[in-house]
Structures are given as C-alpha cells and as structure tokens.
Design an enzyme around this catalytic site. Structure first.
Site, mmCIF file in Angstrom:
data_model
loop_
_atom_site.group_PDB
_atom_site.id
_atom_site.type_symbol
_atom_site.label_atom_id
_atom_site.label_comp_id
_atom_site.label_asym_id
_atom_site.label_seq_id
_atom_site.Cartn_x
_atom_site.Cartn_y
_atom_site.Cartn_z
ATOM 1 N N HIS A 135 12.932 -55.005 -14.366
ATOM 2 C CA HIS A 135 12.973 -53.558 -14.086
ATOM 3 C C HIS A 135 14.418 -53.070 -14.094
ATOM 4 C CE1 HIS A 135 8.827 -54.123 -12.578
ATOM 5 N NE2 HIS A 135 8.693 -52.828 -12.830
ATOM 6 N N LYS A 139 15.707 -50.080 -9.075
ATOM 7 C CA LYS A 139 14.456 -50.400 -8.366
ATOM 8 C C LYS A 139 14.768 -50.949 -6.973
ATOM 9 C CE LYS A 139 10.012 -52.702 -8.785
ATOM 10 N NZ LYS A 139 9.325 -51.547 -8.197
HETATM 11 N N1 LIG Z 1 2.617 -47.500 -8.616
HETATM 12 C C1 LIG Z 1 3.258 -47.358 -9.784
HETATM 13 O O1 LIG Z 1 2.629 -47.290 -10.868
HETATM 14 C C2 LIG Z 1 4.751 -47.241 -9.785
HETATM 15 C C3 LIG Z 1 5.466 -46.991 -10.964
HETATM 16 C C4 LIG Z 1 6.845 -46.793 -10.886
HETATM 17 C C5 LIG Z 1 7.481 -46.841 -9.653
HETATM 18 N N2 LIG Z 1 6.756 -47.106 -8.524
HETATM 19 C C6 LIG Z 1 7.350 -47.090 -7.184
HETATM 20 O O2 LIG Z 1 7.506 -45.720 -6.809
HETATM 21 C C7 LIG Z 1 8.608 -45.593 -5.908
HETATM 22 C C8 LIG Z 1 9.567 -44.527 -6.441
HETATM 23 O O3 LIG Z 1 10.074 -44.948 -7.695
HETATM 24 P P1 LIG Z 1 11.105 -44.037 -8.493
HETATM 25 O O4 LIG Z 1 11.507 -44.827 -9.683
HETATM 26 O O5 LIG Z 1 10.578 -42.651 -8.653
HETATM 27 O O6 LIG Z 1 12.331 -44.027 -7.445
HETATM 28 P P2 LIG Z 1 13.485 -42.930 -7.304
HETATM 29 O O7 LIG Z 1 13.847 -42.397 -8.634
HETATM 30 O O8 LIG Z 1 14.523 -43.575 -6.450
HETATM 31 O O9 LIG Z 1 12.774 -41.761 -6.489
HETATM 32 C C9 LIG Z 1 12.360 -41.878 -5.172
HETATM 33 C C10 LIG Z 1 12.561 -40.532 -4.538
HETATM 34 O O10 LIG Z 1 11.943 -40.520 -3.243
HETATM 35 C C11 LIG Z 1 12.830 -39.848 -2.375
HETATM 36 N N3 LIG Z 1 12.552 -40.200 -0.980
HETATM 37 C C12 LIG Z 1 12.975 -41.258 -0.265
HETATM 38 N N4 LIG Z 1 12.493 -41.194 0.989
HETATM 39 C C13 LIG Z 1 11.751 -40.058 1.055
HETATM 40 C C14 LIG Z 1 11.019 -39.396 2.071
HETATM 41 N N5 LIG Z 1 10.952 -39.898 3.314
HETATM 42 N N6 LIG Z 1 10.382 -38.223 1.775
HETATM 43 C C15 LIG Z 1 10.442 -37.705 0.549
HETATM 44 N N7 LIG Z 1 11.153 -38.258 -0.463
HETATM 45 C C16 LIG Z 1 11.798 -39.414 -0.202
HETATM 46 C C17 LIG Z 1 14.203 -40.247 -2.834
HETATM 47 O O11 LIG Z 1 15.154 -39.340 -2.361
HETATM 48 P P3 LIG Z 1 16.725 -39.714 -2.403
HETATM 49 O O12 LIG Z 1 17.096 -39.478 -3.838
HETATM 50 O O13 LIG Z 1 17.307 -38.736 -1.455
HETATM 51 O O14 LIG Z 1 16.865 -41.140 -1.975
HETATM 52 C C18 LIG Z 1 14.033 -40.197 -4.350
HETATM 53 O O15 LIG Z 1 14.248 -38.907 -4.876
HETATM 54 C C19 LIG Z 1 9.204 -47.000 -5.782
HETATM 55 O O16 LIG Z 1 8.642 -47.630 -4.648
HETATM 56 C C20 LIG Z 1 8.721 -47.698 -7.059
HETATM 57 O O17 LIG Z 1 8.644 -49.103 -6.922
HETATM 58 C C21 LIG Z 1 5.422 -47.312 -8.575
#
Ligand SMILES: NC(=O)c1ccc[n+]([C@@H]2O[C@H](COP(=O)([O-])OP(=O)(O)OC[C@H]3O[C@@H](n4cnc5c(N)ncnc54)[C@H](OP(=O)(O)O)[C@@H]3O)[C@@H](O)[C@H]2O)c1
Length: 250
Positions: A135, A139
């Site tokens: 990844h 991540k």
């Molecule tokens: N299930 C699936 O198919 C799948 C696919 C891809 C990713 N994921 C998972 O999804 C999650 C997010 O991935 P991503 O790539 O989108 O990460 P990302 O780009 O880091 O986005 C996460 C966002 O959530 C925000 N955040 C953190 N704590 C929060 C809270 N308490 N309330 C509201 N927003 C909050 C962060 O804000 P800040 O910028 O201020 O930190 C950031 O903008 C990870 O756990 C990843 O492993 C799952």
C-alpha cells in the site's frame, strides 16, 4: 439517498465522486476537528453515514450513528480488537451498521478463490503459504485489514495449525507454527494483495491489484444503499451475494 461522510481524505473524496454519479446527495463531510454540533447536524440530515476516517474514532462514530438512529457503513480499518464489543453494542441498540475492511467486489471474489486454492494445495505434503500486501506510504495501519481478513479465513476455513506472523520475526527464522504476512509501503500504491503458495515442485500465486480507489468507493456506496432500513451488524458478504446474483455492471 442522503449521505454524511465521516472523513474526507482519499477515500471520503472517492465516495463523494461515486455516490454523486449514482444520484445520491452528500449532506456534509466531517473532518477530524468537526465539533459535536456539526457531527450531530450531519447525522440528523443523512439517511446513511459512511466512515473512512481513523481507527481510534470508530467507537465515537458508532455512537453518533446509534444516537441519531442512522445507518452506518464503516470502511475504516485497524480496529479489529474492538469489533466484538462494537457488534454487541450495535445489536443491543438495534442499530444498523455494516463493516468491511475491503469494499472492492473483485477483492471479495479474490478472497474466496484464494482460500479455495489454498485449501486444495495445503492438503498436499510439503506446501507452505504466505500473504503479501503493498500500500501507499500514507496508510495508517499494517498489515492491511484485507491481509488480516485473508489470514483469518485461512486459519478458520482450513483449520490451519499455523498462525499469521504479525510481524514476521526478524531473526530469520519463521517458527513452524506460523505463516508470514509481509507488508510493503510504496509510493501511491492503491492496494495489492497476494497469496503465495510454495510446493515441492511448483509455485502458485494469485494477486489482486486495485487500479484506483473508486472500486472501494463503489462497494461502500452499494453497501449503504443495501443497509438502509435493515437492523443489525453486517459484513459485505450479503451485499456481495446480491450484487453477484444480479450480474450487475461495476
Ligand atoms: N474498506 C475499504 O475498502 C478501504 C479502502 C481504502 C481505505 N480504507 C481505510 O479507510 C481509512 C481512511 O483511508 P484514507 O486513505 O481515506 O485515509 P486519509 O486520506 O488519511 O483520510 C482519512 C481522513 O479521516 C480524517 N479523520 C481522522 N479522524 C477523524 C475523525 N475523528 N472524524 C472525522 N474525520 C477524521 C482525517 O483527517 P486529518 O486529515 O485531519 O487527519 C483524514 O482526512 C483507513 O483506515 C484505510 O485503511 C478502507
């Protein structure tokens, strides 16, 4: 459907794109620093909340959905240890929650086939198994939720007398009762998962590689559409079976 986004990072933005293209309305996107008032307001306006944020915040987001009486789709990974308690909480409150560590339809089909492949080969003498995931550098958790899910399925489905090694020991010896789960962090890679099987005469591997985040977003939006009006704690399997049975384009 009116959707409230929890987390507006890489995945939150992909969900917005895919959901809008399917005719849904985004009523708000909650950032990490959103106030309680903002959170409650978005939850009230939404039919469903979709959480792609951070593992530490998942319990708070479950509480938000339960208080508002709204469906919640969770894509955030890295909170597996809390899952039994959260499932109990959701069922007791007659909430509506669906969680998948990977919403890609192709990944779910890949997982089914990977487990079947391993089941057939590991019953033969001299075969060994390992998992590898790659990844992007941003991540937050490792190994990925999908790699963990594959490891768990291998252990449960095959009654493997070996446990996943998280992380692989660094003294160059992998105990006989463990199998390796390798992790690579590289550039902007969306997500690659690989099952590796090593036999006395052959090497077999099966790989899934995501070409963008839209496949995850599509599955999460389909899950939200499916979840509305249902009560319980669900996985993606029920939604997947419905999608595959209808042979829909995705
Ligand atoms: N299930 C699936 O198919 C799948 C696919 C891809 C990713 N994921 C998972 O999804 C999650 C997010 O991935 P991503 O790539 O989108 O990460 P990302 O780009 O880091 O986005 C996460 C966002 O959530 C925000 N955040 C953190 N704590 C929060 C809270 N308490 N309330 C509201 N927003 C909050 C962060 O804000 P800040 O910028 O201020 O930190 C950031 O903008 C990870 O756990 C990843 O492993 C799952």
């Amino acid at each position: 459907m009116r959707i409230g986004l929890i987390g507006y990072g890489r995945m939150g933005q992909a969900i917005e794109r895919v959901a809008t293209a399917r005719g849904h309305e985004i009523v708000g996107a909650l950032h990490r620093d959103a106030s309680t008032i903002e959170r409650e307001a978005v939850a009230q306006q939404a039919d469903a909340l979709i959480d792609f944020s951070h593992a530490d915040a998942v319990p708070e987001h479950v509480n938000l959905a339960l208080r508002a009486g709204k469906s919640l789709v969770i894509g955030t990974t890295g909170w597996d240890a809390l899952r039994p308690d959260i499932e109990r909480q959701v069922r007791a409150a007659q909430g509506s929650v669906l969680y998948a560590p990977n919403f890609s339809i192709a990944v779910q089909v890949f997982l089914r086939h990977a487990v079947n492949l391993a089941a057939q080969l590991l019953q033969l003498d001299g075969w060994d198994v390992a998992i590898e995931e790659i990844h992007h550098r941003g991540k937050a958790d490792a190994p990925s939720g999908t790699a963990r899910a594959l490891a768990t399925r291998l252990q449960q489905t095959l009654s493997l007398p070996r446990e996943a090694a998280y992380p692989v020991p660094t003294d160059n010896r992998l105990p006989a009762n463990q199998f390796a789960v390798g992790v690579l962090r590289l550039g902007s890679e969306f997500g690659t998962h690989r099952l590796l099987l090593d036999g006395p005469y052959d090497w077999v591997e099966i790989t899934h590689r995501a070409k963008s985040r839209d496949g995850f977003a599509y599955g999460a939006v389909r899950a939200a559409e499916w979840l509305i009006g249902r009560t319980g704690f669900f996985s993606f399997q029920e939604v997947l079976n419905e999608i595959l049975a209808h042979k829909e384009e995705h």
